[in-house]
Write an enzyme that holds these catalytic residues in place. Structure first.
Site, mmCIF file in Angstrom:
data_model
loop_
_atom_site.group_PDB
_atom_site.id
_atom_site.type_symbol
_atom_site.label_atom_id
_atom_site.label_comp_id
_atom_site.label_asym_id
_atom_site.label_seq_id
_atom_site.Cartn_x
_atom_site.Cartn_y
_atom_site.Cartn_z
ATOM 1 N N HIS A 180 40.115 41.865 47.348
ATOM 2 C CA HIS A 180 39.314 42.915 46.691
ATOM 3 C C HIS A 180 38.169 42.249 45.923
ATOM 4 O O HIS A 180 38.386 41.226 45.256
ATOM 5 C CB HIS A 180 40.212 43.720 45.737
ATOM 6 C CG HIS A 180 39.497 44.868 45.099
ATOM 7 N ND1 HIS A 180 39.296 46.068 45.746
ATOM 8 C CD2 HIS A 180 38.888 44.979 43.891
ATOM 9 C CE1 HIS A 180 38.605 46.881 44.953
ATOM 10 N NE2 HIS A 180 38.346 46.240 43.816
ATOM 11 N N ASP A 193 45.038 49.307 45.139
ATOM 12 C CA ASP A 193 44.668 48.086 44.397
ATOM 13 C C ASP A 193 45.582 47.829 43.196
ATOM 14 O O ASP A 193 45.142 47.247 42.196
ATOM 15 C CB ASP A 193 43.200 48.158 43.919
ATOM 16 C CG ASP A 193 42.229 48.363 45.058
ATOM 17 O OD1 ASP A 193 42.470 47.829 46.150
ATOM 18 O OD2 ASP A 193 41.210 49.063 44.862
ATOM 19 N N LEU A 243 39.557 49.238 55.392
ATOM 20 C CA LEU A 243 39.310 50.355 54.479
ATOM 21 C C LEU A 243 40.246 51.550 54.638
ATOM 22 O O LEU A 243 40.224 52.452 53.810
ATOM 23 C CB LEU A 243 37.843 50.810 54.610
ATOM 24 C CG LEU A 243 36.811 49.725 54.257
ATOM 25 C CD1 LEU A 243 35.393 50.237 54.412
ATOM 26 C CD2 LEU A 243 37.022 49.187 52.840
ATOM 27 N N GLU A 263 35.118 34.836 47.597
ATOM 28 C CA GLU A 263 36.148 35.380 48.493
ATOM 29 C C GLU A 263 36.439 34.401 49.625
ATOM 30 O O GLU A 263 37.590 34.212 50.030
ATOM 31 C CB GLU A 263 35.687 36.713 49.096
ATOM 32 C CG GLU A 263 35.576 37.832 48.084
ATOM 33 C CD GLU A 263 35.214 39.163 48.736
ATOM 34 O OE1 GLU A 263 35.778 39.506 49.786
ATOM 35 O OE2 GLU A 263 34.346 39.866 48.189
ATOM 36 N N GLY A 321 33.550 41.245 58.888
ATOM 37 C CA GLY A 321 34.557 40.213 59.132
ATOM 38 C C GLY A 321 34.197 38.819 58.646
ATOM 39 O O GLY A 321 34.706 37.834 59.188
ATOM 40 N N SER A 322 33.385 38.715 57.587
ATOM 41 C CA SER A 322 33.081 37.352 57.109
ATOM 42 C C SER A 322 34.344 36.700 56.523
ATOM 43 O O SER A 322 34.534 35.488 56.651
ATOM 44 C CB SER A 322 31.924 37.352 56.102
ATOM 45 O OG SER A 322 32.296 37.987 54.909
ATOM 46 N N ASN A 323 35.209 37.491 55.915
ATOM 47 C CA ASN A 323 36.479 36.920 55.424
ATOM 48 C C ASN A 323 37.388 36.518 56.575
ATOM 49 O O ASN A 323 38.050 35.477 56.511
ATOM 50 C CB ASN A 323 37.189 37.910 54.496
ATOM 51 C CG ASN A 323 36.624 37.862 53.093
ATOM 52 O OD1 ASN A 323 36.782 36.876 52.387
ATOM 53 N ND2 ASN A 323 35.930 38.921 52.694
ATOM 54 N N ASN A 355 45.833 41.763 50.363
ATOM 55 C CA ASN A 355 44.492 42.361 50.431
ATOM 56 C C ASN A 355 43.542 41.530 49.584
ATOM 57 O O ASN A 355 43.940 40.989 48.548
ATOM 58 C CB ASN A 355 44.548 43.794 49.870
ATOM 59 C CG ASN A 355 43.194 44.481 49.904
ATOM 60 O OD1 ASN A 355 42.497 44.441 50.923
ATOM 61 N ND2 ASN A 355 42.799 45.102 48.796
HETATM 62 C C1 GAR Z 1 34.796 42.159 51.134
HETATM 63 O O1 GAR Z 1 33.923 42.032 50.049
HETATM 64 C C2 GAR Z 1 36.150 42.643 50.650
HETATM 65 O O2 GAR Z 1 36.523 42.129 49.405
HETATM 66 C C3 GAR Z 1 35.904 44.124 50.563
HETATM 67 O O3 GAR Z 1 35.167 44.427 51.731
HETATM 68 C C4 GAR Z 1 34.344 43.295 52.042
HETATM 69 C C5 GAR Z 1 34.549 42.961 53.493
HETATM 70 O O4 GAR Z 1 33.639 41.976 53.910
HETATM 71 N N1 GAR Z 1 37.126 44.851 50.493
HETATM 72 C C6 GAR Z 1 37.272 45.929 49.733
HETATM 73 O O5 GAR Z 1 36.385 46.414 49.070
HETATM 74 C C7 GAR Z 1 38.669 46.540 49.759
HETATM 75 N N2 GAR Z 1 38.878 47.379 48.629
HETATM 76 P P1 GAR Z 1 33.829 41.215 55.275
HETATM 77 O O6 GAR Z 1 34.052 42.290 56.350
HETATM 78 O O7 GAR Z 1 32.532 40.483 55.483
HETATM 79 O O8 GAR Z 1 35.013 40.305 55.150
#
Ligand code: GAR
Length: 193
Positions: free
Chosen positions: A106, A147, A87, A176, A12-14, A104
């Site tokens: 990516h 995607d 996911l 991101e 969940g850093s995003n 989303n």
């Molecule tokens: C992120 O890098 C995001 O772009 C990727 O999962 C990571 C989640 O990080 N998403 C995908 O690959 C989707 N196809 P986070 O949980 O630290 O936000």
């Protein structure tokens, strides 16, 4: 104010960048109303720490049940859904119902390095083994493909020769964390009009 639901599967850093932006910038144009995970994601702790409503819907229920549950919860409550490292594949009728309202993020420059099996570290490993010189991240609308939805925004970087997949992941994550809150904020401005 755009009411957003954030869906996560991991750290969940995003999500954190969306929480921080909505807390630090009263003009950001969006508010997180709920955070939903499809597994015991550690990112749920970030949401709880921020005082947000959290829900866990087990992905083992299957794509259709998961989508129906989410739909019931968000009906009349959320304007838009942000997949931030989510996911599970959502059901096509759910995606149609939320057309142009699901975003989303990516970790590559789509359309490159997208599609089935391309998530998280798999993407960065594929980029490194391909020898490509540029990578980055993409925010796009979600359609019924994987995607393949319309691209909204991207940020890119040069892939340094000495980087491995872990280093690339770290560098792309920094991008991101800029791109996602900025894009949601810009879209909320557009949607408010
Ligand atoms: C992120 O890098 C995001 O772009 C990727 O999962 C990571 C989640 O990080 N998403 C995908 O690959 C989707 N196809 P986070 O949980 O630290 O936000």
């Amino acid at each position: 104010m755009l009411q957003i639901a954030v869906l996560i599967s991991g750290g969940g850093s995003n999500l954190q960048t969306l929480i921080d932006r909505s807390k630090d910038d009263e003009n950001c144009g969006f508010k997180i109303i709920t955070v939903i995970a499809d597994r015991e994601a550690s990112g749920l702790i970030r949401a709880e720490n921020a005082g947000l409503e959290t829900l866990l819907i087990d992905r083992k229920a299957g794509s259709e049940n998961l989508s129906n549950e989410i739909s019931k919860i968000l009906q009349g409550k959320a304007d838009c859904i942000v997949l931030a490292g989510f996911l599970s594949i959502l059901d096509s009728s759910f995606i149609d119902e939320w057309k142009n309202r699901i975003l989303n993020i990516h970790p590559s420059l789509l359309p490159d390095f997208g599609g089935k099996g391309m998530y998280g570290m798999n993407v960065h490993k594929a980029v490194i083994s391909s020898g490509t010189k540029r990578s980055g991240c993409t925010v796009h609308y979600v359609d019924t493909g994987i995607d393949t939805g319309e691209i909204i925004s991207q940020l890119s970087l040069s892939v340094h020769e000495s980087w491995d997949a872990e280093q690339l992941q770290k560098e792309v994550l920094k991008l991101e964390h800029q791109l996602l809150p900025e894009t949601v904020s810009l879209l909320s401005e557009k949607w408010e009009k």
